[in-house]
Design a protein around this motif. Sequence first.
Motif, short mmCIF file in Angstrom:
data_model
loop_
_atom_site.label_atom_id
_atom_site.label_comp_id
_atom_site.label_asym_id
_atom_site.label_seq_id
_atom_site.Cartn_x
_atom_site.Cartn_y
_atom_site.Cartn_z
N LEU A 48 35.13 -46.11 -36.66
CA LEU A 48 36.14 -46.72 -37.55
C LEU A 48 36.44 -45.81 -38.73
N LEU A 49 35.42 -45.18 -39.28
CA LEU A 49 35.64 -44.26 -40.40
C LEU A 49 36.48 -43.06 -39.95
N ASP A 50 36.16 -42.51 -38.81
CA ASP A 50 36.93 -41.37 -38.28
C ASP A 50 38.38 -41.78 -38.01
N SER A 51 38.56 -42.96 -37.45
CA SER A 51 39.90 -43.47 -37.17
C SER A 51 40.68 -43.71 -38.45
N ALA A 52 40.00 -44.25 -39.45
CA ALA A 52 40.66 -44.52 -40.73
C ALA A 52 41.13 -43.22 -41.37
N ILE B 261 43.93 -48.90 -37.65
CA ILE B 261 42.58 -48.31 -37.63
C ILE B 261 41.80 -48.86 -36.44
N ALA B 262 41.86 -50.18 -36.26
CA ALA B 262 41.12 -50.82 -35.17
C ALA B 262 41.62 -50.32 -33.81
N LYS B 263 42.92 -50.21 -33.66
CA LYS B 263 43.50 -49.76 -32.39
C LYS B 263 43.06 -48.34 -32.05
N ARG B 264 43.06 -47.46 -33.06
CA ARG B 264 42.65 -46.08 -32.81
C ARG B 264 41.17 -46.02 -32.42
N ALA B 265 40.37 -46.91 -32.99
CA ALA B 265 38.94 -46.95 -32.66
C ALA B 265 38.67 -47.74 -31.38
#
Length: 211
Positions: A25-29, A46-50
Motif C-alpha cells: 500500500l505504501l509503494d502504491s501510494a 491506492i487500493a486498486k494499484r495494490a
Amino acid sequence: MTNSTLNSKRISRVRLPSDVRIQQLLDSALIEFSAKGYSATRVDDIAKRAKLSKGGFYTHFESKDQIFEILLVQKLRPVNLDVERILAESHSTSELAEQFVDELYKSLIDKSKMAIIRLLIAESERVPHIVKKWKVDYLDQVTKSIETLLNGCIEKGICKESIFSQSPWLIISPVVHAVVMQLILGSNTDNTLEESRRDHKALICHILSGG
C-alpha cells in the motif's frame, strides 16, 4: 473445473502477512501521489494499484493523510553519518571530503526518496507537523553529526577552523542544490550530479585546508 483453475483460485486466496500488505500500500501510494499529486489521489486509486479493496486499505490505514505521513517518515529517514568510522579512516582533508560527500550523496540516487521530497515540497502546508518532525529528525541530527565530525578532525589535526565550524549546515548546501536540480531536471541530472559531487569535495578540501 480443471486442476489449473482450482490452483489459480487457491493462489488468489492466499493471505499475505500484514507487513507485506502495508508495504504494498505504501509503494502504491507513492506511485499514485507522484503521478496525480496528493489532492487528486483517492483511496480507491491506492487500493486498486495494490490489488486490494477499499476495505482492505482501511484494514491497515485510517486515512489517506495517515498513509502520506507514514510514507514521508519512512522515506525521509536521516542520513546516518558514521562519525567514528570517518574519523578513523581520514588522514587528510581529501580523505575526509571523499568519505563525507559520498555518504551524503548516497540518498540522491534513491528515486523514491526524490519523489517523496518533491511531494513534501508540494504538500508542506498540508502537513506542517511532518515538516517539523523531518527537520528535527533529519536536518538537526545531520548538523550535530557534522559538528562532531569537524571538531574531531580539528583535534586530529587534519583540518583547520573554518566557516563550517561556525555554521556546520553550510557544508551540506551543495547537496541541497543538487537535490533541487535533480527535482527540476529529473533524468537529465546524471552528469550534473557527478559534477556536483566532485565540486563539493573540492570545496570542502579548499575551505578545511585554509586555502
